[in-house]
Design an enzyme around this catalytic site. Structure first.
Site, PDB file in Angstrom:
ATOM      1  N   HIS A 155      15.056  -5.893   0.467  1.00 54.28           N
ATOM      2  CA  HIS A 155      14.811  -7.039   1.341  1.00 54.28           C
ATOM      3  C   HIS A 155      16.101  -7.803   1.638  1.00 54.28           C
ATOM      4  CE1 HIS A 155      10.313  -7.188   1.265  1.00 54.28           C
ATOM      5  NE2 HIS A 155      10.537  -6.353   0.267  1.00 54.28           N
ATOM      6  N   ASN A 191      10.779  -5.253  -3.673  1.00 54.19           N
ATOM      7  CA  ASN A 191       9.344  -5.288  -3.963  1.00 54.19           C
ATOM      8  C   ASN A 191       8.741  -4.009  -3.421  1.00 54.19           C
ATOM      9  OD1 ASN A 191       6.651  -5.709  -4.321  1.00 54.19           O
ATOM     10  ND2 ASN A 191       6.450  -7.285  -2.761  1.00 54.19           N
ATOM     11  N   CYS A 217      11.829  -1.806   3.784  1.00 61.34           N
ATOM     12  CA  CYS A 217      10.831  -1.574   2.747  1.00 61.34           C
ATOM     13  C   CYS A 217       9.758  -0.576   3.210  1.00 61.34           C
ATOM     14  CB  CYS A 217      10.249  -2.898   2.277  1.00 61.34           C
ATOM     15  SG  CYS A 217       9.587  -2.829   0.596  1.00 61.34           S
ATOM     16  N   PHE A 218       8.553  -1.024   3.545  1.00 60.03           N
ATOM     17  CA  PHE A 218       7.543  -0.113   4.082  1.00 60.03           C
ATOM     18  C   PHE A 218       8.089   0.576   5.323  1.00 60.03           C
ATOM     19  CE2 PHE A 218       3.197   0.907   5.700  1.00 60.03           C
ATOM     20  CZ  PHE A 218       2.634   1.389   4.524  1.00 60.03           C
ATOM     21  N   GLU A 230      16.578  -9.998   3.862  1.00 62.41           N
ATOM     22  CA  GLU A 230      16.355 -11.412   4.210  1.00 62.41           C
ATOM     23  C   GLU A 230      16.443 -12.295   2.974  1.00 62.41           C
ATOM     24  OE1 GLU A 230      12.712 -10.346   2.360  1.00 62.41           O
ATOM     25  OE2 GLU A 230      13.822  -9.289   3.920  1.00 62.41           O
ATOM     26  N   GLY A 246       0.784  -1.217   0.000  1.00 55.66           N
ATOM     27  CA  GLY A 246       0.000   0.000   0.000  1.00 55.66           C
ATOM     28  C   GLY A 246       0.818   1.269   0.000  1.00 55.66           C
TER      29      GLY A 246
END
Length: 379
Positions: free
Chosen positions: A353, A305, A263-264, A355, A237
């Protein structure tokens, strides 16, 4: 509306909001689905992609021509379900071939009611999305098929991703604990905005007991676990809608607790520091994105992403309510901000990311960097 009927030979159509259509065959469930059409350049790791909560309400186009070769197993899911709205592939594997496979990708898409389409020119579709930008789309098959004008109207009636608040949809409703592997060294409160399962695992490997908290957690909830550090996860979102997480992070920064965001979480840190965010034309999605760590000069190949980014200056140190901040990482493809760090207290974040499930492991050191902050704070 979806059905769980297998539709390998049934006709299907992908309709973009600008009127471009692609005809192919149903893949996975038969019915209709809507979302933002985006492309992912990863050649491996489709299971991790499909179960990544950050893909909520998105129709993912696989740029790799053949998908499904390794089937579906019960170990590599990044969450409890598939989150993508739909899946678009060119040439699905007829028979999976991997010793870990329990069933085919097609079987899993049917079981979870995910509508997809195969047999289309995904290269042409990807070029279209690069030129025109990610956009609303729909995949239709079976009884959902109708005249193109009607299908286009259905697509254009869907909400845009800009302005969408989705993180609470995908986050855990109840707190849970991922125990440290081996000797416990630290406790971290992880705010789940769409967390991937591998992220707390990477921290647990480093002796961290991770308390995963709902996206609606309060500052009292966070400090009730007596954390040595706080983590804010990835998620879907528009970060401009995430006022609650921004307020929570602001409270954490005020206490100067060591903080790490992915990320977010990077976008939330950007907002907490006073920077804006904006929507990228077509985003970064895949496992082959080059990023430079400006603190060391090294270049990493990384997993991404994200469709939004932080609007922070690349060429100077910024003054913020929490001291000086700078851009720590930058994408070498387009100079998008890929990381932030505070210079006067222990807080940093990255847009990608580390991970890396699936993906390269060049950025795994970021978890060690977080551990270093925890060690320094304890010392």
């Amino acid at each position: 509306m979806t059905t769980s009927t297998r539709g390998a030979q049934a006709p299907a159509v992908l309709v973009l909001e600008d009127g471009r259509t692609f005809r192919g065959r149903a893949y996975g469930a038969v019915g209709e689905t809507f979302g933002e059409a985006v492309f992912s350049t990863g050649m491996t790791g489709y299971q991790e992609t499909l179960t990544d909560p950050s893909y909520d309400r998105q129709i993912v186009v696989a740029t790799a021509p053949q998908i499904g070769n390794t089937g579906w197993n019960d170990e590599d899911d990044e969450s409890s379900r598939i989150w993508v709205s739909g899946y678009v592939v060119r040439d699905p594997a007829r028979i999976p071939s991997n010793w870990r496979a329990k069933r085919s990708l097609d079987d899993e898409l049917v079981a979870q009611g995910v509508v997809g389409i195969s047999g289309i020119d995904t290269r042409a579709l990807t070029r279209h999305l690069r030129e025109r930008g990610s956009m609303r789309a729909g995949v239709f098959s079976g009884e959902a098929l109708a005249p193109e004008a009607e299908l286009l109207a259905r697509v254009q009636a869907q909400p845009h991703m800009k302005g969408a608040s989705l993180y609470e949809e995908v986050a855990t409703k109840e707190a849970y604990v991922v125990p440290a592997i081996g000797e416990k060294r630290f406790t971290v409160a992880a705010v789940d905005l769409g967390i991937k399962g591998m992220t707390p695992h990477r921290m647990a490997e480093r002796g961290i007991e991770v308390h995963v908290l709902p996206a609606t957690a309060s500052v009292d909830d966070v400090y009730a676990v007596n954390p040595d550090g706080v983590f804010f996860s990835n998620g879907p979102g528009d970060p401009a809608t995430a006022d609650g997480p921004v307020a929570l992070m602001t409270a954490v920064l005020e206490r100067k607790t060591p903080l790490f965001g992915i990320c977010f979480g990077n976008q939330i840190l950007g907002r907490a520091l006073g920077f804006g965010t904006y929507k990228l034309k077509y985003g970064h999605r895949g496992i082959n994105q080059p990023v430079q760590d400006r603190t060391t000069g090294k270049v990493e190949v990384t997993a991404h992403n994200h469709g939004f980014a932080v609007d922070a200056p690349l060429d100077k140190v910024s003054e913020t309510p929490f001291g000086r901040a700078e851009v720590s990482h930058v994408c070498l493809n387009d100079n998008v901000v890929e990381g932030l760090q505070l210079l006067d207290q222990p807080a940093f974040s990255v847009q990608y990311h580390p991970e890396a499930a699936a993906g390269p492991h060049d950025a795994a050191y970021l978890f060690d960097r977080f551990v270093s902050l925890l060690e320094a704070e304890r010392a």
